[in-house]
Design a protein around this motif. Structure first.
Motif, PDB file in Angstrom:
ATOM      1  N   PHE A  38       0.842  -1.193   0.000  1.00  0.00           N
ATOM      2  CA  PHE A  38       0.000   0.000   0.000  1.00  0.00           C
ATOM      3  C   PHE A  38       0.880   1.247   0.000  1.00  0.00           C
ATOM      4  O   PHE A  38       1.909   1.289   0.678  1.00  0.00           O
ATOM      5  CB  PHE A  38      -0.916   0.012   1.231  1.00  0.00           C
ATOM      6  N   VAL A  39       0.480   2.234  -0.796  1.00  0.00           N
ATOM      7  CA  VAL A  39       1.248   3.471  -0.908  1.00  0.00           C
ATOM      8  C   VAL A  39       0.336   4.663  -0.618  1.00  0.00           C
ATOM      9  O   VAL A  39      -0.879   4.589  -0.799  1.00  0.00           O
ATOM     10  CB  VAL A  39       1.869   3.622  -2.314  1.00  0.00           C
ATOM     11  N   ALA A  40       0.929   5.763  -0.169  1.00  0.00           N
ATOM     12  CA  ALA A  40       0.152   6.954   0.188  1.00  0.00           C
ATOM     13  C   ALA A  40      -0.338   7.681  -1.062  1.00  0.00           C
ATOM     14  O   ALA A  40       0.424   7.909  -2.000  1.00  0.00           O
ATOM     15  CB  ALA A  40       0.993   7.882   1.043  1.00  0.00           C
ATOM     16  N   TYR A  41      -1.611   8.022  -1.049  1.00  0.00           N
ATOM     17  CA  TYR A  41      -2.187   8.844  -2.111  1.00  0.00           C
ATOM     18  C   TYR A  41      -2.412  10.241  -1.551  1.00  0.00           C
ATOM     19  O   TYR A  41      -3.075  10.422  -0.532  1.00  0.00           O
ATOM     20  CB  TYR A  41      -3.516   8.256  -2.589  1.00  0.00           C
ATOM     21  N   ARG A  42      -1.842  11.238  -2.236  1.00  0.00           N
ATOM     22  CA  ARG A  42      -2.003  12.633  -1.848  1.00  0.00           C
ATOM     23  C   ARG A  42      -2.580  13.384  -3.039  1.00  0.00           C
ATOM     24  O   ARG A  42      -1.901  13.543  -4.053  1.00  0.00           O
ATOM     25  CB  ARG A  42      -0.653  13.251  -1.438  1.00  0.00           C
ATOM     26  N   PRO A  43      -3.820  13.814  -2.948  1.00  0.00           N
ATOM     27  CA  PRO A  43      -4.435  14.510  -4.091  1.00  0.00           C
ATOM     28  C   PRO A  43      -3.679  15.775  -4.431  1.00  0.00           C
ATOM     29  O   PRO A  43      -3.168  16.482  -3.549  1.00  0.00           O
ATOM     30  CB  PRO A  43      -5.854  14.810  -3.594  1.00  0.00           C
ATOM     31  N   THR A  44      -3.598  16.082  -5.709  1.00  0.00           N
ATOM     32  CA  THR A  44      -2.889  17.285  -6.172  1.00  0.00           C
ATOM     33  C   THR A  44      -3.841  18.325  -6.745  1.00  0.00           C
ATOM     34  O   THR A  44      -3.428  19.428  -7.074  1.00  0.00           O
ATOM     35  CB  THR A  44      -1.852  16.896  -7.245  1.00  0.00           C
ATOM     36  N   GLY A  45      -5.116  17.965  -6.882  1.00  0.00           N
ATOM     37  CA  GLY A  45      -6.116  18.896  -7.398  1.00  0.00           C
ATOM     38  C   GLY A  45      -7.340  18.896  -6.516  1.00  0.00           C
ATOM     39  O   GLY A  45      -7.563  17.952  -5.753  1.00  0.00           O
ATOM     40  N   GLY A  46      -8.143  19.974  -6.591  1.00  0.00           N
ATOM     41  CA  GLY A  46      -9.319  20.058  -5.744  1.00  0.00           C
ATOM     42  C   GLY A  46      -8.918  20.203  -4.292  1.00  0.00           C
ATOM     43  O   GLY A  46      -7.949  20.891  -3.956  1.00  0.00           O
ATOM     44  N   THR A 106      -7.039  19.148  -1.190  1.00  0.00           N
ATOM     45  CA  THR A 106      -5.811  18.357  -1.017  1.00  0.00           C
ATOM     46  C   THR A 106      -5.451  18.135   0.449  1.00  0.00           C
ATOM     47  O   THR A 106      -4.333  17.707   0.740  1.00  0.00           O
ATOM     48  CB  THR A 106      -4.636  19.053  -1.723  1.00  0.00           C
ATOM     49  N   GLY A 107      -6.370  18.409   1.353  1.00  0.00           N
ATOM     50  CA  GLY A 107      -6.029  18.367   2.776  1.00  0.00           C
ATOM     51  C   GLY A 107      -6.104  17.012   3.446  1.00  0.00           C
ATOM     52  O   GLY A 107      -6.448  16.931   4.633  1.00  0.00           O
ATOM     53  N   PHE A 108      -5.768  15.945   2.745  1.00  0.00           N
ATOM     54  CA  PHE A 108      -5.779  14.615   3.359  1.00  0.00           C
ATOM     55  C   PHE A 108      -4.856  13.671   2.608  1.00  0.00           C
ATOM     56  O   PHE A 108      -4.431  13.942   1.471  1.00  0.00           O
ATOM     57  CB  PHE A 108      -7.201  14.033   3.370  1.00  0.00           C
ATOM     58  N   THR A 109      -4.563  12.544   3.235  1.00  0.00           N
ATOM     59  CA  THR A 109      -3.826  11.457   2.584  1.00  0.00           C
ATOM     60  C   THR A 109      -4.512  10.144   2.953  1.00  0.00           C
ATOM     61  O   THR A 109      -5.175  10.039   3.990  1.00  0.00           O
ATOM     62  CB  THR A 109      -2.357  11.387   3.038  1.00  0.00           C
ATOM     63  N   VAL A 110      -4.340   9.141   2.117  1.00  0.00           N
ATOM     64  CA  VAL A 110      -4.888   7.814   2.393  1.00  0.00           C
ATOM     65  C   VAL A 110      -4.068   6.795   1.611  1.00  0.00           C
ATOM     66  O   VAL A 110      -3.599   7.075   0.508  1.00  0.00           O
ATOM     67  CB  VAL A 110      -6.382   7.728   1.992  1.00  0.00           C
ATOM     68  N   LYS A 111      -3.858   5.639   2.210  1.00  0.00           N
ATOM     69  CA  LYS A 111      -3.100   4.600   1.523  1.00  0.00           C
ATOM     70  C   LYS A 111      -4.008   3.819   0.583  1.00  0.00           C
ATOM     71  O   LYS A 111      -5.153   3.500   0.923  1.00  0.00           O
ATOM     72  CB  LYS A 111      -2.462   3.644   2.530  1.00  0.00           C
ATOM     73  N   SER A 146      -8.820   2.178   5.399  1.00  0.00           N
ATOM     74  CA  SER A 146      -9.658   3.103   6.176  1.00  0.00           C
ATOM     75  C   SER A 146      -8.915   3.665   7.392  1.00  0.00           C
ATOM     76  O   SER A 146      -9.143   4.817   7.782  1.00  0.00           O
ATOM     77  CB  SER A 146     -10.955   2.412   6.602  1.00  0.00           C
ATOM     78  N   ASP A 147      -8.022   2.888   7.986  1.00  0.00           N
ATOM     79  CA  ASP A 147      -7.243   3.371   9.131  1.00  0.00           C
ATOM     80  C   ASP A 147      -6.136   4.331   8.712  1.00  0.00           C
ATOM     81  O   ASP A 147      -5.630   5.107   9.535  1.00  0.00           O
ATOM     82  CB  ASP A 147      -6.617   2.198   9.888  1.00  0.00           C
ATOM     83  N   SER A 148      -5.750   4.280   7.443  1.00  0.00           N
ATOM     84  CA  SER A 148      -4.642   5.138   6.983  1.00  0.00           C
ATOM     85  C   SER A 148      -5.087   6.553   6.679  1.00  0.00           C
ATOM     86  O   SER A 148      -4.240   7.455   6.515  1.00  0.00           O
ATOM     87  CB  SER A 148      -4.016   4.543   5.714  1.00  0.00           C
ATOM     88  N   PHE A 149      -6.396   6.792   6.566  1.00  0.00           N
ATOM     89  CA  PHE A 149      -6.874   8.129   6.238  1.00  0.00           C
ATOM     90  C   PHE A 149      -6.422   9.110   7.306  1.00  0.00           C
ATOM     91  O   PHE A 149      -6.585   8.878   8.513  1.00  0.00           O
ATOM     92  CB  PHE A 149      -8.386   8.154   6.123  1.00  0.00           C
ATOM     93  N   ALA A 150      -5.877  10.246   6.850  1.00  0.00           N
ATOM     94  CA  ALA A 150      -5.408  11.279   7.791  1.00  0.00           C
ATOM     95  C   ALA A 150      -5.587  12.660   7.183  1.00  0.00           C
ATOM     96  O   ALA A 150      -5.379  12.855   5.983  1.00  0.00           O
ATOM     97  CB  ALA A 150      -3.945  11.034   8.142  1.00  0.00           C
ATOM     98  N   TRP A 151      -5.995  13.628   8.015  1.00  0.00           N
ATOM     99  CA  TRP A 151      -6.088  15.022   7.586  1.00  0.00           C
ATOM    100  C   TRP A 151      -4.699  15.640   7.605  1.00  0.00           C
ATOM    101  O   TRP A 151      -3.839  15.242   8.381  1.00  0.00           O
ATOM    102  CB  TRP A 151      -7.011  15.806   8.508  1.00  0.00           C
ATOM    103  N   ARG A 152      -4.473  16.628   6.793  1.00  0.00           N
ATOM    104  CA  ARG A 152      -3.177  17.317   6.799  1.00  0.00           C
ATOM    105  C   ARG A 152      -3.374  18.811   6.525  1.00  0.00           C
ATOM    106  O   ARG A 152      -4.435  19.234   6.084  1.00  0.00           O
ATOM    107  CB  ARG A 152      -2.225  16.718   5.770  1.00  0.00           C
TER     108      ARG A 152
END
Length: 206
Positions: free
Chosen positions: A61-69, A71-76, A200-206
């Motif tokens: 599993f790798v971290a997904y960080r949105p680059t558009g719209g 972007t204040g979160f990450t999730v694996k 679901s546990d990997s979701f995090a706000w940033r």
């Protein structure tokens, strides 16, 4: 002369009996054949309830960080899965499983009641054979979240024509006017409890 007439009569009877037997056998064969080769009625593709769909134990599993719209979160997400983007929604798919991430502005946090009253009716009209909705408040590492589980049919496979019965987990995360809906789906009998918990546990706000 009498002998000859008797012989002719026997021959005639034998021929007639043979013809009748032949016709009877032929008729029986035709009946049997027509019954087995009659064209079948066209029916909708059946739903498969137990296709393979387990995510491998060695899945990375790798971290997904949105680059558009937003972007204040990450999730694996599972590494190597195909990705598609449309508006504020990103979908990762591999074979029969998918991870869907949708973002939206929201003035209030979702609740069990709001999901029952708004989201469930929407999905009922969008997901084929939508069934078994259950809404609850659960805890993940990011905090309290509303979870909606349900079942539905997948779209027909364009190659095989098969339709799969899917199980869905939809997590509604909320913070400061932003909602992120994380939907995990796969065949109903697939053993994906651990992979879906990782995501679901990997979701995090940033």
């Amino acid at each position: 002369m009498s002998y000859k007439r008797t012989s002719a009569g026997l021959v005639a009877v034998t021929v007639v009996a043979t013809v009748i037997a032949g016709c009877s056998g032929s008729s029986s064969g035709a009946h049997s054949g027509s019954g087995s080769t009659a064209p079948a009625q066209a029916t909708p593709a059946p739903t498969e309830s137990n296709p393979p769909g387990d995510i491998p134990d060695n899945q990375v599993f790798v971290a997904y960080r949105p680059t558009g719209g937003f972007t204040g979160f990450t999730v694996k997400v599972p590494e190597g899965w195909a990705r598609t983007d449309k508006g504020g929604t990103t979908v990762f798919t591999d074979k029969l499983n998918s991870v869907t991430i949708a973002t939206a502005h929201a003035s209030t946090a979702p609740t069990v009641t709001s999901v029952k009253d708004t989201v469930v009716p929407q999905l009922r009209g969008q997901v084929p054979k939508f069934a078994s909705p259950k809404v609850s408040q659960v805890t993940r590492k990011a905090g309290s979240v509303v979870l909606l589980t349900y079942q539905g049919d997948s779209a027909k496979d364009p190659v095989t024509g098969k339709v799969v019965r899917d199980a869905f987990e939809r997590y509604a995360f909320y913070q400061k006017g932003h909602e992120v809906d994380l939907t995990l789906s796969g065949p109903v009998n697939a053993d994906n409890v651990d992979p879906w918990r990782i995501v679901s546990d990997s979701f995090a706000w940033r």
